[in-house]
Design a protein around this motif. Structure first.
Motif, short mmCIF file in Angstrom:
data_model
loop_
_atom_site.label_atom_id
_atom_site.label_comp_id
_atom_site.label_asym_id
_atom_site.label_seq_id
_atom_site.Cartn_x
_atom_site.Cartn_y
_atom_site.Cartn_z
N UNK A 49 0.85 -1.19 0.00
CA UNK A 49 0.00 0.00 0.00
C UNK A 49 0.88 1.23 0.00
N UNK A 50 0.26 2.38 -0.16
CA UNK A 50 0.99 3.65 -0.16
C UNK A 50 0.55 4.46 1.05
N UNK A 51 1.52 5.03 1.73
CA UNK A 51 1.23 5.98 2.81
C UNK A 51 1.72 7.34 2.32
N UNK A 52 0.80 8.13 1.78
CA UNK A 52 1.21 9.33 1.08
C UNK A 52 1.97 8.89 -0.17
N UNK A 90 -1.07 4.98 -8.45
CA UNK A 90 0.22 5.23 -7.80
C UNK A 90 0.36 6.71 -7.51
N UNK A 91 0.53 7.09 -6.22
CA UNK A 91 0.66 8.52 -5.90
C UNK A 91 1.89 9.13 -6.56
N UNK A 201 -17.49 5.63 7.17
CA UNK A 201 -16.44 5.95 6.20
C UNK A 201 -15.15 5.26 6.64
N UNK A 202 -14.55 4.51 5.72
CA UNK A 202 -13.22 3.92 5.97
C UNK A 202 -12.23 4.65 5.08
N UNK A 203 -11.08 4.96 5.63
CA UNK A 203 -10.13 5.83 4.94
C UNK A 203 -8.76 5.17 4.84
N UNK A 204 -8.26 5.05 3.63
CA UNK A 204 -6.90 4.57 3.41
C UNK A 204 -6.08 5.76 2.93
N UNK A 205 -5.15 6.22 3.73
CA UNK A 205 -4.35 7.36 3.33
C UNK A 205 -3.79 8.11 4.52
N UNK A 206 -3.32 9.31 4.26
CA UNK A 206 -2.72 10.16 5.29
C UNK A 206 -3.55 11.45 5.36
N UNK A 207 -3.93 11.88 6.58
CA UNK A 207 -4.79 13.07 6.70
C UNK A 207 -4.22 14.34 6.09
N UNK A 208 -2.90 14.44 5.97
CA UNK A 208 -2.29 15.66 5.45
C UNK A 208 -1.90 15.54 3.97
N UNK A 209 -2.25 14.41 3.34
CA UNK A 209 -1.84 14.19 1.95
C UNK A 209 -3.07 14.08 1.06
N UNK A 211 -2.94 17.38 0.73
CA UNK A 211 -2.83 18.69 1.39
C UNK A 211 -3.60 18.63 2.71
N UNK A 212 -3.41 19.60 3.59
CA UNK A 212 -4.04 19.55 4.91
C UNK A 212 -5.56 19.73 4.93
N UNK A 213 -6.17 19.89 3.76
CA UNK A 213 -7.64 19.97 3.69
C UNK A 213 -8.28 18.59 3.54
N UNK A 214 -7.46 17.54 3.50
CA UNK A 214 -7.96 16.20 3.15
C UNK A 214 -9.13 15.76 4.04
N UNK A 215 -8.96 15.86 5.35
CA UNK A 215 -10.02 15.42 6.25
C UNK A 215 -11.31 16.18 5.99
N UNK A 216 -11.19 17.50 5.88
CA UNK A 216 -12.39 18.34 5.75
C UNK A 216 -13.04 18.17 4.38
N UNK A 217 -12.24 17.88 3.36
CA UNK A 217 -12.81 17.60 2.04
C UNK A 217 -13.63 16.32 2.06
#
Length: 522
Positions: A49-52, A90-91, A201-209, A211-217
């Motif tokens: 998997x990818x983390x960011x 692929x990021x 909601x299940x989330x695969x990723x990084x909250x800041x990637x 950009x830092x709006x990811x969670x709020x988006x």
């Protein structure tokens, strides 16, 4: 963090097999330790998997863990492998890991699902006290502890705490940002929400990637109305400024919960005023892997809250504060947080080690469950978690809470995070040593150090003022977001070796930077 993880966990529960979820960021050695301790037979994993933009080759880690565990006599009979990488984008900046060859133990997830698609799988009805799962939590000493939870007690408690703490309703869209490798993911991402009939909601990723709006988006896209996250994430987001959150709507949000560590008042207020725009209930919850669910928590819309306080106990929970001799502290005071009665979701043992179970949780204070945490009760009866008992320091005979000093430091506008530990002192016994991470663009100079010391003096008192304040580019954190203070204590003492196990840290390189910073201070 993919849907097949939920499928695997629920499938185990259906057939009566204990699952033991291991966070995908752990090393092969850590995974092997958990495989051996529980004598696991089947490993379910993915190719990677990818983390960011960082690539994690899970297949390689899994293969090594299976090999390592076999040397201890444990025989993993099969590895069910999800080919995840072929279905993701692929990021930017990341590269696909090398295809690891299949072994004679590997079975592809999709192939096996197709092979058995038309077969019935009857429910294995379990007794109330039959085990449901194991989940390993780090011990302060020794190997990780396999916390064992039962079927009925755990599920009843996960259901009820979910329903009450979050005012759960069937039409909610609920998002818990935790990884399922931790108890929060078990209780409040999988079991609790599903038993309450929520859309999750299940989330695969990084909250800041990216950009830092990811969670709020994500909140805006899926109209999330209940959000459960960590103080660590909140502090990281607030340190980057308000623009990232303010460029989103968040109009659907009704409640924001926090978990994982005591939330400092500054982070609480940022959630309330900025993220929630004073329209959301803020629910700070206290509990542990061992408790199965919330123990101290406000009830949204019913409990008047105080920034930084976990407020009052959940139904049926009776917390007590004990002094060092085991005497109950009545009224306002500070001491060891214990519980004097059982509750449905409590652990039923440490797997394969009854002696450790009794010694860790019941021996410190006979007749009580000992959390290992300290707490303070104020004049209004509100409970404030002060952190692990070993994070309390004795300065000239006065017991000081590291969490309180940290909250004072983080109240400064230039400070994103702070960690305070006790460093040895010939006269005082110990003194507060502070590590501070500053907001982007800020620098720790003599003026700022003076302001920070004055802030602690004003909020707590002269005894709590740190003798040393060291700038930290980052803090050593486990993959669950907790600051590893034992490492910071060693660094504060001047040690640069013998720092103990660092395999569970998100970024081991931060240690050398902190050691170098300590050496520059002299």
């Amino acid at each position: 963090m993919v849907i097949e993880l939920a499928v695997a966990m629920l499938a185990c529960a259906r057939i009566g097999a204990m699952h033991s979820v291991v966070f995908a960021g752990f090393s092969a050695e850590s995974l092997a330790t958990r495989i051996v301790d529980a004598n696991c037979k089947v490993l379910v994993t993915a190719d990677g998997f990818f983390r960011g933009s960082k690539t994690i080759n899970l297949k390689k880690i899994a293969d090594k863990a299976v090999t390592l565990s076999s040397t201890d006599g444990v025989k993993v009979t099969s590895v069910i492998l999800l080919e995840h990488l072929k279905r993701v984008t692929v990021p930017q900046g990341a590269v696909l890991p090398k295809n690891e060859p299949l072994t004679d133990k590997d079975f592809l997830y999709e192939t096996e699902m197709q092979k058995h698609a038309d077969k019935e799988s009857s429910v294995e009805w379990m007794q109330a006290e039959d085990p449901l799962f194991l989940l390993y939590t780090s011990g302060s000493t020794g190997k990780p502890k396999g916390i064992q939870h039962t079927t009925a007690g755990y599920m009843v408690y996960a259901y009820m705490t979910m329903k009450c703490s979050f005012d759960a309703k069937p039409d909610d869209v609920y998002w818990c940002t935790a990884d399922c490798g931790w108890i929060t993911g078990h209780s409040y991402l999988l079991y609790g929400p599903l038993m309450n009939g929520l859309t999750g909601v299940w989330f695969e990723g990084v909250p800041l990637h990216p950009n830092p709006s990811r969670i709020w988006n994500i909140v805006d896209i899926y109209k999330v109305n209940k959000l459960y996250t960590s103080p660590t994430a909140v502090r990281a987001l607030s340190a980057l400024g308000d623009k990232w959150v303010k460029e989103t709507s968040r109009s659907s949000l009704q409640l924001i919960g926090t978990v994982g560590e005591p939330i400092n008042p500054a982070a609480w207020l940022w959630l309330h005023k900025v993220a929630g725009e004073e329209n959301c209930a803020i629910v700070d919850t206290y509990w542990q892997t061992e408790t199965g669910g919330h123990m101290i928590t406000p009830l949204p819309g019913a409990t008047p809250t105080k920034p930084g306080s976990a407020t009052f106990p959940f139904f049926g929970v009776n917390p007590v504060l004990l002094d060092a001799e085991g005497r109950q502290i009545e009224g306002p005071g500070e001491g060891n947080l214990c519980f004097d009665r059982a509750w449905p979701g409590m652990l039923r043992g440490v797997y394969g080690d009854k002696e450790r179970f009794m010694k860790t949780y019941f021996a410190p204070f006979k007749g009580y469950y000992c959390t290992g945490d300290g707490a303070r009760r104020d004049e209004d009866g509100y409970l404030w978690i002060t952190g692990r008992v070993d994070d309390l320091m004795n300065v000239s005979g006065h017991l000081l809470s590291t969490a309180e000093i940290e909250s004072a430091l983080v109240a400064h506008a230039n400070v994103a995070e702070a960690a305070v530990v006790a460093a040895p002192h010939d006269i005082k016994g110990s003194f507060p040593y502070a590590f501070v991470t500053l907001n982007v663009g800020e620098k720790l100079d003599a003026k700022l150090i003076g302001e920070l010391k004055q802030l602690v003096r004003d909020k707590i008192g002269a005894l709590a003022v740190p003798d040393v304040i060291q700038e930290a580019p980052g803090l050593p954190k486990t993959r669950s977001g907790k600051v590893t203070r034992r490492i910071l204590r060693k660094i504060a003492e001047g040690c640069d070796t013998g720092l103990g196990d660092v395999t569970t840290l998100v970024d081991e390189s931060i240690i050398s930077e902190l050691v170098n910073g300590r050496n520059r201070l002299g």
